[in-house]
Motif scaffolding. Structure first.
Motif, PDB file in Angstrom:
ATOM      1  N   UNK A  41       0.747  -1.164  -0.037  1.00  0.00           N
ATOM      2  CA  UNK A  41       0.085   0.052   0.030  1.00  0.00           C
ATOM      3  C   UNK A  41       0.844   1.306   0.335  1.00  0.00           C
ATOM      4  N   UNK A  42       0.471   2.269  -0.604  1.00  0.00           N
ATOM      5  CA  UNK A  42       1.269   3.615  -0.669  1.00  0.00           C
ATOM      6  C   UNK A  42       2.594   3.285  -1.439  1.00  0.00           C
ATOM      7  N   UNK A  43       2.777   2.571  -2.313  1.00  0.00           N
ATOM      8  CA  UNK A  43       3.990   2.492  -3.135  1.00  0.00           C
ATOM      9  C   UNK A  43       4.485   3.874  -3.592  1.00  0.00           C
ATOM     10  N   UNK A  47       5.126   6.640   2.923  1.00  0.00           N
ATOM     11  CA  UNK A  47       4.289   5.559   3.703  1.00  0.00           C
ATOM     12  C   UNK A  47       4.089   4.235   3.051  1.00  0.00           C
ATOM     13  N   UNK A  48       5.177   3.819   2.169  1.00  0.00           N
ATOM     14  CA  UNK A  48       4.948   2.443   1.681  1.00  0.00           C
ATOM     15  C   UNK A  48       5.117   1.293   2.691  1.00  0.00           C
ATOM     16  N   UNK A  49       4.290   0.438   2.408  1.00  0.00           N
ATOM     17  CA  UNK A  49       4.622  -0.768   3.463  1.00  0.00           C
ATOM     18  C   UNK A  49       3.904  -2.139   2.844  1.00  0.00           C
ATOM     19  N   UNK A  50       4.435  -3.186   3.196  1.00  0.00           N
ATOM     20  CA  UNK A  50       4.058  -4.298   2.721  1.00  0.00           C
ATOM     21  C   UNK A  50       2.829  -5.012   3.395  1.00  0.00           C
ATOM     22  N   UNK A  51       2.055  -5.379   2.489  1.00  0.00           N
ATOM     23  CA  UNK A  51       0.649  -5.578   3.413  1.00  0.00           C
ATOM     24  C   UNK A  51       0.817  -7.005   3.950  1.00  0.00           C
ATOM     25  N   UNK A  52       1.417  -8.206   3.320  1.00  0.00           N
ATOM     26  CA  UNK A  52       1.595  -9.418   3.885  1.00  0.00           C
ATOM     27  C   UNK A  52       2.924  -9.948   3.948  1.00  0.00           C
TER      28      UNK A  52
END
Length: 146
Positions: A41-43, A47-52
């Motif tokens: 999300x937010x790539x 604020x980008x973060x991996x969801x899983x």
């Protein structure tokens, strides 16, 4: 490995295993069945973060056509997946699987306040895709049992 970015309101559904598919425009390289994919999300932002934590595995990539219309309350005039036209109840099922069920998204964004998943999907598509006809791919994944 291929990465895809998602709107914040899809994150809880991806984490819960409710949303296990995404519709994307054609690009040079999409995931292929059997390959791991990364979901973010937010790539391309701070604020980008991996969801899983564990990357799910792509299980299917199919051509898709979505036709929208401002003349319909639901917004979605038709969906064709891999050459098969979906019927009304199948479109609702598809929209739910794609993360637009009212119980999961209503109120998270001003556009998504419909009484059906199809209406929410229609509002989202009309707001984010200017053309009445969209052609792309449907990418499905599965996660490993923990």
């Amino acid at each position: 490995m291929v990465a895809y970015s998602f709107k914040p309101f899809f994150v809880p559904q991806i984490l819960a295993g409710i949303k296990r598919q995404t519709v994307r425009t054609d690009r040079r390289r999409h995931a292929r069945p059997g390959e791991p994919i990364q979901l973010f999300t937010a790539m391309r932002t701070k604020h980008c973060r991996k969801i899983l934590d564990r990357d799910p595995t792509c299980i299917e990539v199919l051509p898709i056509v979505i036709v929208t219309s401002g003349l319909l309350d639901c917004g979605i005039a038709g969906i064709e997946v891999d050459g098969t036209t979906l019927h009304r109840d199948q479109i609702e099922e598809f929209a739910r699987a794609d993360g637009f069920a009212p119980e999961h998204v209503n109120g998270l964004t001003p556009d998504l306040v419909g009484t059906t998943a199809r209406a929410n999907m229609g509002a989202f598509w009309r707001a984010n895709h200017p053309a009445d006809r969209f052609e792309g791919v449907l990418i499905k994944w599965e996660t490993e049992a923990r």
